[in-house]
Write an enzyme that holds these catalytic residues in place. Structure first.
Site, PDB file in Angstrom:
ATOM      1  N   ASN A   9       1.510  -8.905   2.866  1.00 43.67           N
ATOM      2  CA  ASN A   9       2.827  -8.327   3.132  1.00 43.67           C
ATOM      3  C   ASN A   9       2.934  -8.092   4.629  1.00 43.67           C
ATOM      4  O   ASN A   9       2.338  -7.153   5.157  1.00 43.67           O
ATOM      5  CB  ASN A   9       2.957  -7.012   2.334  1.00 43.67           C
ATOM      6  CG  ASN A   9       4.239  -6.269   2.657  1.00 43.67           C
ATOM      7  OD1 ASN A   9       5.111  -6.786   3.356  1.00 43.67           O
ATOM      8  ND2 ASN A   9       4.349  -5.046   2.141  1.00 43.67           N
ATOM      9  N   TRP A  10       3.682  -8.950   5.288  1.00 43.40           N
ATOM     10  CA  TRP A  10       3.758  -8.870   6.755  1.00 43.40           C
ATOM     11  C   TRP A  10       4.586  -7.675   7.224  1.00 43.40           C
ATOM     12  O   TRP A  10       4.595  -7.359   8.418  1.00 43.40           O
ATOM     13  CB  TRP A  10       4.373 -10.157   7.326  1.00 43.40           C
ATOM     14  CG  TRP A  10       3.553 -11.404   7.165  1.00 43.40           C
ATOM     15  CD1 TRP A  10       2.482 -11.584   6.321  1.00 43.40           C
ATOM     16  CD2 TRP A  10       3.747 -12.642   7.841  1.00 43.40           C
ATOM     17  NE1 TRP A  10       1.998 -12.862   6.442  1.00 43.40           N
ATOM     18  CE2 TRP A  10       2.757 -13.547   7.373  1.00 43.40           C
ATOM     19  CE3 TRP A  10       4.655 -13.102   8.793  1.00 43.40           C
ATOM     20  CZ2 TRP A  10       2.659 -14.858   7.824  1.00 43.40           C
ATOM     21  CZ3 TRP A  10       4.559 -14.414   9.244  1.00 43.40           C
ATOM     22  CH2 TRP A  10       3.568 -15.279   8.769  1.00 43.40           C
ATOM     23  N   LYS A  11       5.347  -7.073   6.323  1.00 45.05           N
ATOM     24  CA  LYS A  11       6.242  -5.962   6.674  1.00 45.05           C
ATOM     25  C   LYS A  11       7.173  -6.398   7.829  1.00 45.05           C
ATOM     26  O   LYS A  11       7.511  -7.578   7.903  1.00 45.05           O
ATOM     27  CB  LYS A  11       5.442  -4.691   6.971  1.00 45.05           C
ATOM     28  CG  LYS A  11       4.478  -4.367   5.818  1.00 45.05           C
ATOM     29  CD  LYS A  11       3.869  -2.996   5.872  1.00 45.05           C
ATOM     30  CE  LYS A  11       2.950  -2.800   4.653  1.00 45.05           C
ATOM     31  NZ  LYS A  11       2.379  -1.441   4.598  1.00 45.05           N
ATOM     32  N   HIS A  96       8.152  -1.644  -3.233  1.00 46.86           N
ATOM     33  CA  HIS A  96       7.094  -1.190  -2.312  1.00 46.86           C
ATOM     34  C   HIS A  96       7.319   0.283  -1.960  1.00 46.86           C
ATOM     35  O   HIS A  96       8.467   0.736  -1.865  1.00 46.86           O
ATOM     36  CB  HIS A  96       7.105  -2.045  -1.041  1.00 46.86           C
ATOM     37  CG  HIS A  96       5.894  -1.802  -0.192  1.00 46.86           C
ATOM     38  ND1 HIS A  96       5.811  -0.731   0.673  1.00 46.86           N
ATOM     39  CD2 HIS A  96       4.717  -2.447  -0.120  1.00 46.86           C
ATOM     40  CE1 HIS A  96       4.632  -0.752   1.259  1.00 46.86           C
ATOM     41  NE2 HIS A  96       3.943  -1.781   0.797  1.00 46.86           N
ATOM     42  N   GLU A  98       7.248   1.805   0.727  1.00 51.71           N
ATOM     43  CA  GLU A  98       8.113   2.016   1.900  1.00 51.71           C
ATOM     44  C   GLU A  98       9.584   1.878   1.514  1.00 51.71           C
ATOM     45  O   GLU A  98      10.446   2.547   2.079  1.00 51.71           O
ATOM     46  CB  GLU A  98       7.708   1.041   3.018  1.00 51.71           C
ATOM     47  CG  GLU A  98       6.392   1.469   3.655  1.00 51.71           C
ATOM     48  CD  GLU A  98       5.488   0.339   4.118  1.00 51.71           C
ATOM     49  OE1 GLU A  98       5.964  -0.784   4.344  1.00 51.71           O
ATOM     50  OE2 GLU A  98       4.268   0.584   4.237  1.00 51.71           O
ATOM     51  N   SER A 214      -5.048  -0.405   2.771  1.00 46.84           N
ATOM     52  CA  SER A 214      -6.171  -0.524   3.699  1.00 46.84           C
ATOM     53  C   SER A 214      -7.258  -1.501   3.244  1.00 46.84           C
ATOM     54  O   SER A 214      -8.447  -1.277   3.488  1.00 46.84           O
ATOM     55  CB  SER A 214      -6.777   0.857   3.996  1.00 46.84           C
ATOM     56  OG  SER A 214      -5.807   1.698   4.612  1.00 46.84           O
ATOM     57  N   GLY A 235      -1.645  -5.362   3.856  1.00 44.35           N
ATOM     58  CA  GLY A 235      -0.695  -5.125   4.943  1.00 44.35           C
ATOM     59  C   GLY A 235      -1.317  -5.503   6.276  1.00 44.35           C
ATOM     60  O   GLY A 235      -1.423  -6.677   6.619  1.00 44.35           O
ATOM     61  N   GLY A 236      -1.785  -4.497   7.014  1.00 46.45           N
ATOM     62  CA  GLY A 236      -2.310  -4.698   8.374  1.00 46.45           C
ATOM     63  C   GLY A 236      -3.243  -5.886   8.537  1.00 46.45           C
ATOM     64  O   GLY A 236      -3.093  -6.673   9.477  1.00 46.45           O
TER      65      GLY A 236
HETATM   66  P1  13P Z   1      -2.181  -1.742   4.597  1.00 42.79           P
HETATM   67  O1  13P Z   1      -3.079  -2.865   4.128  1.00 42.79           O
HETATM   68  O2  13P Z   1      -1.775  -1.869   6.017  1.00 42.79           O
HETATM   69  O3  13P Z   1      -2.726  -0.402   4.226  1.00 42.79           O
HETATM   70  O4  13P Z   1      -0.793  -1.914   3.770  1.00 42.79           O
HETATM   71  C1  13P Z   1      -0.840  -2.055   2.404  1.00 42.79           C
HETATM   72  C2  13P Z   1       0.514  -2.406   1.920  1.00 42.79           C
HETATM   73  O5  13P Z   1       1.429  -1.605   1.969  1.00 42.79           O
HETATM   74  C3  13P Z   1       0.723  -3.767   1.403  1.00 42.79           C
HETATM   75  O6  13P Z   1       1.950  -3.866   0.749  1.00 42.79           O
END
Ligand code: 13P
Length: 251
Positions: A9-11, A96, A98, A214, A235-236
């Protein structure tokens, strides 16, 4: 479930030149990994066409990070399922945390999106997870149960079979505070139990339940070796080709 599914998920990251660089890097890095794991990338809307063009002939799947549940019309700023299909998406992340917290999406809204994704031929990656406060209050399973029954309301067994469920404890997202494999496994087993109870005709073992929060190359192996963890939503660590590939090679 033996085949692991890893989605990135590149956000709200990566413009077009960065997209070209990252996708090229991922393609290159995955050339040497042949463990049967499935990789999916979910760039922002503006990068989907570029990503599609670069991924057309590769086994890497393409997904979006959100969509609206209406077909078309006066919904300024929104994107429809048909638009995502037309740009080559097979997957869409829905619900999600967020979206739930920052953009106030309710279980009811998310449910409409999940149903629209299915009726449009998109495969939802449906996200659920408790906050730190909810975990500390001891109501994690109640929260998960409510999110499952609300978000999947009126989703048929055949549709459920085409749904990826992503368990993302909110306190582990972007914090570096990963759930222990035992903490994650406990909730994954609960989710699988919920499926068995509510979808008796579905083989619950076949439903992909991803862990997110994470996930990094150095903790992926332990998480992914838990019996009910079928993949990861990253994510990250998906924003660098090496670390995304590192997670996939941990499968
Ligand atoms: P991180 O891997 O940055 O904690 O993010 C997880 C996430 O929200 C994937 O959708």
């Amino acid at each position: 479930m033996s085949k692991k599914v890893i989605a990135g998920n590149w956000k709200m990251n990566m413009d077009i030149p960065e997209t070209v660089k990252l996708i090229s890097g991922i393609k290159e890095a995955l050339k040497n990994i042949n463990n049967g794991a499935e990789a999916i990338v979910c760039p922002p809307f503006t990068s989907l066409e570029t990503a599609y063009t670069l991924l057309k002939d590769s086994p890497i799947g393409l997904g979006a990070q959100n969509m609206y549940f209406e077909d078309s019309g006066a919904y300024t700023g929104e994107i429809s399922a048909a638009m995502l299909k037309s740009v080559g998406c097979r997957y869409v992340i829905l619900g999600h945390s967020e979206r739930r917290t920052i953009f106030k999406e309710s279980d009811e809204t998310i449910n409409k999106k999940v149903k629209k994704a299915h009726s449009s031929g998109l495969l939802p990656i449906f996200c659920i997870g408790e906050t730190l406060e909810e975990r500390e209050k001891g109501i994690t399973f109640d929260v998960i149960r409510t999110q499952l029954s609300g978000g999947l309301k009126d989703v048929s067994p055949a549709e459920l079979e085409k749904t990826i469920i992503a368990y993302e404890p909110v306190w582990a997202i972007g914090t570096g505070k990963v759930a222990t494999p035992e903490q994650a496994q406990e909730v994954h087993a609960f989710i699988r139990g919920w499926i068995k109870e509510n979808y008796p005709s579905v083989n619950a073992k076949e439903i992909v339940i991803q862990y997110g929060g994470s996930v990094k190359p150095d903790n992926a192996k332990e998480l992914l070796s838990q019996p009910d963890i079928d993949g990861a939503l990253v994510g990250g660590a998906c924003l660098k080709a090496d670390s995304f590939a590192g997670i996939i090679s941990a499968c």
